[in-house]
Design a protein around this motif. Structure first.
Motif, PDB file in Angstrom:
ATOM      1  N   GLN A   1       0.829  -1.210   0.000  1.00 30.14           N
ATOM      2  CA  GLN A   1       0.000   0.000   0.000  1.00 30.14           C
ATOM      3  C   GLN A   1       0.863   1.260   0.000  1.00 30.14           C
ATOM      4  O   GLN A   1       0.597   2.213  -0.751  1.00 30.14           O
TER       5      GLN A   1
ATOM      6  N   ARG B   1       1.073   4.186  -2.947  1.00 31.84           N
ATOM      7  CA  ARG B   1       0.813   5.607  -2.679  1.00 31.84           C
ATOM      8  C   ARG B   1       2.025   6.460  -3.053  1.00 31.84           C
ATOM      9  O   ARG B   1       1.874   7.578  -3.571  1.00 31.84           O
TER      10      ARG B   1
ATOM     11  N   ASN C   1      -5.005   2.888  -5.999  1.00 31.03           N
ATOM     12  CA  ASN C   1      -5.023   4.041  -5.086  1.00 31.03           C
ATOM     13  C   ASN C   1      -4.500   3.682  -3.699  1.00 31.03           C
ATOM     14  O   ASN C   1      -4.512   4.514  -2.786  1.00 31.03           O
TER      15      ASN C   1
ATOM     16  N   GLU D   1      -5.791   1.314  -1.693  1.00 30.91           N
ATOM     17  CA  GLU D   1      -6.813   0.673  -0.862  1.00 30.91           C
ATOM     18  C   GLU D   1      -6.752  -0.843  -1.036  1.00 30.91           C
ATOM     19  O   GLU D   1      -6.382  -1.349  -2.096  1.00 30.91           O
TER      20      GLU D   1
END
Length: 571
Positions: free
Chosen positions: A93, A97, A215, A217
């Motif tokens: 994650q 990002r 994204n 998530e």
């Protein structure tokens, strides 16, 4: 970083000099340095490697993550700028990002052994490769009662096999392995690879995924979308739309864990081979197989291999025909080789599962179905010599990883490989049509036709392996041209590929163009919605994010590839 610390035997001297770094598109060296400092701030220096070292190809056991070891274009085109190795879903994650922040494309790989299709190389030069398997390599769960498991990306077939033995389930649960056992179980399934047991459809036997979206998530699919679910690996779907398919051969997310169904020990297995002496037996053999596969008389995914393919596992072309001079083997020499190795023009490998009381009478039925074919021969393991390929197939049919398929790399010196993989109906006429098309083109471009049909109930994967000498750039270029011609030829006859090399993805995707490219337009709509910054594997399977479309990134074999800009400095 070096491509590999184990350079392959490719006739090239071992590279030691450092190279100029290939930067991500639109990123200056200064921006890249700042981005790497940012990445190190949460990943640490030990999990990041800058790819400015020598491009050594390695081998199957020591895979290069820097580039494509079997490159069909220039070796430094499909090349990473760096490699980062996450250790958890949270790491993935954070990296995603980070990529959105800096607009740097990512290229996740499980192990990087997708050889013949691009290996670990990114489609866009300068992408950051995510080595998912180095640290995320845990078997999270094995359930004996439901015959299921949950794995991370770095779990290999041989790793899962050894784990089942270690926990006392090796004789109770079988895995389904492809030809070689060193690849990622998850990676092969996501690319829709196949094996040979009744569980041979690897994608079809997955159940539940955890995915990091572009994204950052995290989403879980199937029953695991229900918090506290106790049947996450029991049922493949969830309530409402089933979305798993948009993550297969796709660039819409990074799968960090995946469930699979295993095969309970059926109580026995009878592997066998059926040899068809004549080339024209192909039509009758396939048409005889079709009702047997539809009725599940044959329960596994068997293979119908060119006899010369078996010969290639026993010796090199030079062993059989020292005077070949790089030419394709003509049929009179093929006949001599097949006679020498006691092979037929086509060899069928299959297996029956269950106790002897089931397999013995079923074997008699199988033999009766093929008995009308002239000069057909039926053999079990006790009927063949120790070096016979049947013994390797017997292991694979039992879910035991093997390495025998590496032997055919000796067929030509410094062998690189490319695969042409069209789908065919289970039809003798279609099989003959595809073989005729492929063999004629292979000979035209100076290569041997080496093909195998992997047979399911209603379709066959026709895998044609093109072996070329990596030390000869002209031969490498001919191999690419051959594949491009075959893609066009197949499409004109109504056949499409199920999988291809990253250099050919645009062309293959372009053949699926019904209704003004409706499928591609749908894929682009999904891509743009999930990945507006275009950071997730741009160009994977010919699907480009909006910011890349129309910018010259597509490869068609005619127009020159997009120019990549190496750095002017060193990190």
């Amino acid at each position: 970083m070096a491509g590999s610390t184990h350079p392959a035997n490719t006739g090239r001297s071992v590279e030691t000099a450092r190279r100029k770094l290939t930067l991500p598109p639109g990123i200056s060296l200064h921006q890249f340095e700042r981005a790497m400092d940012d990445l190190r701030s949460f990943m640490g220096t030990e999990h990041i490697e800058i790819n400015d070292g020598p491009l050594n190809d390695g081998d199957y056991y020591h895979t290069a993550l820097s580039h494509d070891s079997y490159s069909v274009m220039e070796r430094d085109y499909f090349i990473a700028s760096a490699v980062v190795s996450p250790g958890s879903t949270a790491d993935v994650q954070a990296i995603v990002r980070w990529a959105n922040k800096w607009k740097i494309p990512l290229w996740p790989v499980s192990i990087g052994r997708n050889l013949g299709y691009g290996g670990a190389a990114p489609r866009v030069p300068g992408s950051v490769v995510m080595n998912m398997g180095l640290r995320m390599n845990q078997i999270l769960n094995v359930d004996e009662h439901t015959a299921t498991c949950v794995l991370q990306p770095g779990v290999t077939y041989v790793g899962l096999y050894e784990h089942l033995k270690k926990i006392g389930l090796g004789d109770k649960l079988l895995i389904d392995v492809p030809d070689l056992g060193g690849g990622s179980v998850m990676g092969n399934a996501l690319d829709r690879g196949v094996g040979y047991t009744p569980m041979g459809d690897h994608w079809g036997n997955h159940c539940g995924m955890e995915v990091v979206l572009p994204n950052g998530e995290v989403v879980r699919t199937g029953m695991d979308a229900l918090p506290g679910s106790n049947c996450g690996q029991s049922y493949q779907h969830n309530f409402g739309p089933s979305v798993d398919g948009i993550f297969s051969q796709a660039s819409n997310g990074i799968v960090t864990r995946m469930g699979f169904w295993l095969m309970p020990n059926p109580g026995g297995m009878l592997p066998f081979m059926i040899t068809f002496k004549h080339r024209d037996d192909l039509i009758d053999a396939v048409d005889t197989l079709r009702p047997m596969m539809l009725s599940r008389l044959l329960g596994n995914i068997p293979s119908l291999r060119l006899g010369m393919w078996d010969a290639a596992t026993y010796g090199s072309k030079s062993d059989y025909w020292p005077e070949h001079g790089g030419r394709p083997v003509p049929e009179d020499i093929e006949d001599r080789i097949l006679e020498q190795e006691d092979l037929g023009a086509w060899v069928f490998y299959g297996a029956l599962y269950g106790p002897d009381s089931i397999t013995a009478p079923t074997w008699e039925v199988v033999k009766s179905k093929f008995a009308h074919i002239k000069d057909v021969r039926f053999q079990l393991r006790e009927d063949v010599p120790e070096r016979s390929y049947l013994h390797d197939r017997a292991a694979v049919f039992a879910g035991v990883p093997t390495w025998r398929e590496l032997d055919w790399h000796r067929w030509v010196p410094n062998a690189g490989e490319l695969f042409f993989a069209p789908i065919s109906p289970v039809s003798g006429v279609d099989a003959k049509k595809q073989v005729g098309m492929c063999k004629a083109r292979c000979i035209e471009y100076g290569f041997d036709y080496l093909g195998t049909f992997y047979i399911a109930a209603r379709e066959m994967h026709h895998i044609v392996t093109i072996l070329f000498d990596r030390a000869k750039p002209e031969e490498r270029r001919r191999a690419e041209k051959l594949l491009r011609v075959l893609i066009d030829d197949a499409a004109k006859l109504g056949y499409g590929e199920y999988r291809t090399h990253i250099a050919l993805g645009d062309q293959v995707a372009g053949t699926y163009n019904w209704n003004n490219n409706a499928l591609m337009r749908l894929n682009e709509t999904i891509k743009d919605a999930l990945d507006p910054n275009g950071i997730m594997q741009p160009g994977r399977s010919g699907v480009w994010p909006k910011s890349y479309r129309g910018q010259g990134w597509e490869l068609d074999g005619v127009n020159p590839p997009k120019v990549v800009r190496p750095s002017d400095g060193k990190l």
